[in-house]
Design an enzyme around this catalytic site. Structure first.
Site, PDB file in Angstrom:
ATOM      1  CB  THR A 104      29.152  39.626 -50.730  1.00 47.94           C
ATOM      2  OG1 THR A 104      28.383  40.112 -49.623  1.00 47.94           O
ATOM      3  CG2 THR A 104      30.553  40.188 -50.631  1.00 47.94           C
ATOM      4  CE1 TYR A 132      20.439  39.086 -47.152  1.00 45.55           C
ATOM      5  CE2 TYR A 132      20.847  38.315 -49.387  1.00 45.55           C
ATOM      6  CZ  TYR A 132      21.113  39.197 -48.365  1.00 45.55           C
ATOM      7  OH  TYR A 132      22.025  40.210 -48.550  1.00 45.55           O
ATOM      8  CE  LYS A 142      23.105  37.991 -45.248  1.00 43.51           C
ATOM      9  NZ  LYS A 142      23.772  38.113 -46.582  1.00 43.51           N
TER      10      LYS A 142
END
Length: 295
Positions: A48, A137, A165
Site C-alpha cells: 500500500t 507476507y 500476513k
C-alpha cells in the site's frame, strides 16, 4: 506466542507532493492520525506504500518518519522484502537500525521460487538479522507464488519468524495455517473483506488498507472482538463491507489515495506504473464515503 503483534496494523499509504516527491510533512500527519486513533501497529513501505516505486532514500525516510512519530505508541513493522534475498536481508538490517520493531518480508516475486527456495530465502534473511522479528507476507495475487501451509509450518521453526500476513484470500488455507502455527506465530489477515472470519478462526489481527481511512472504527472492531462482543464486531464488519470492496475497485493503493484526497488528507497520485483512477471508480468511492459520512 513470540510477539505481542496483534490487533490492527495499518498498511500505510505513502503520500506524494503535487510534483511527485515524498510528502514528508503529509506522512507525519498520517502517522499522527493513526496513533491518535489508537492503532496497534503500522506497516510503512508495504504494498500500500508503493514500496517498489520508492527510491532507497525515500524508503529509508518513510521508515525514519514513521519511527519518529510512532515509536513506543504502535508497533512498526517496516516493509523490507524484495525478490533479491541479499537485498532483503540488508534492508531488514537497515530497518532495525532505523528503529523499526520488525520487518515485513514478502515472498519473492517474479523469481517463482519453489517451497525449498522460499525456506532458503527466509532462512538467509533471518540468519543475517538474528533476534530481529519478521512478518512473512504471503500475497500470491501479487507475487505469483503461494506460501503453502506446509511451508509456513517449516518457516515457523525459525525463531525470528514472529508473524504471517496471510493475503491469499483462501479461507481454508488461512485456517490450515492457523491450525499449524497459530499457537507460536501470530497469523494476521491481509484481506480486509474477510478479517472477521479469519479472527473467528484463530487469526489475531489484520494488516489493513481500510484502517487508513477509518482507523478508529477498525480499532473498535478488533477491541470489540477481543473483548468477546461478537455482535458489535459483526455490526462493524457490515458497516465496512462496501468500503473494503471499493478500496480495491482498481489496483491498490490508487483507490485509497483518491479517498484520502477527497477527504482532504495528504495523498497525491500513485506513481507509474500505476495510474490514477478512472472517473467511474472515483464516483463509486465518493458514494461510499458519503454514505459513511466521511466527507
Amino acid at each position: 506466542m513470540r510477539t505481542e503483534w496483534k490487533g490492527v496494523f495499518t498498511a500505510l499509504v505513502t503520500p506524494f507532493t503535487e510534483d511527485g516527491f515524498l510528502d514528508e510533512e503529509g506522512l507525519a500527519k498520517l502517522v499522527q492520525r493513526q496513533v491518535n486513533a489508537g492503532i496497534h501497529g503500522l506497516v510503512p513501505c508495504g504494498t500500500t506504500g508503493e514500496s517498489p516505486s520508492l527510491t532507497d532514500e525515500e524508503w529509508a525516510k518513510v521508515i525514519e518518519i514513521t519511527v519518529r512519530e510512532a515509536k513506543d505508541k504502535a508497533w512498526i513493522v517496516a516493509g523490507t522484502g524484495t525478490n533479491n534475498t541479499a537485498k532483503s536481508a540488508a534492508r531488514t538490517k537497515f530497518a532495525s537500525e532505523l528503529g523499526a520493531d520488525g520487518g515485513l518480508v514478502i515472498t519473492p516475486y517474479y523469481n517463482k521460487p519453489t517451497p525449498a527456495g522460499l525456506v532458503r530465502h527466509f532462512r538467509f534473511v533471518t540468519r543475517e538479522n538474528p533476534g530481529f522479528p519478521i512478518m512473512v507476507y504471503n500475497v500470491p495475487g501479487r507475487t505469483g507464488v503461494n506460501l503453502t501451509p506446509e511451508t509456513a509450518e517449516e518457516l515457523a521453526a525459525i525463531p525470528e519468524v514472529a508473524s504471517v500476513k496471510e493475503a491469499s484470500g483462501n479461507l481454508a488455507q488461512v485456517w490450515d495455517v492457523v491450525k499449524r502455527i497459530g499457537s507460536d506465530v501470530a497469523v494476521l489477515s491481509g484481506e480486509d473483506g474477510i478479517n472477521l472470519p479469519i479472527w473467528e478462526n484463530g487469526g489475531v489481527g489484520a494488516v489493513s488498507v481500510v484502517s487508513n481511512i477509518v482507523p478508529e472504527l477498525m480499532v473498535e472492531q478488533w477491541n470489540a472482538f477481543e473483548a468477546g462482543n461478537r455482535d458489535r464486531a459483526y455490526e462493524i464488519h457490515k458497516e465496512l463491507e462496501a468500503l473494503a470492496s471499493v478500496l480495491f475497485v482498481e489496483t491498490s493503493p490508487a483507490p485509497a489515495k483518491y479517498a484520502f484526497t477527497f477527504m482532504g488528507l495528504p495523498a497525491g497520485d500513485v506513481r507509474p506504473p500505476l495510474a490514477p483512477l478512472r472517473d467511474e471508480s472515483k464516483e463509486k468511492i465518493r458514494a461510499v464515503l458519503a454514505k459513511m459520512n466521511l466527507v
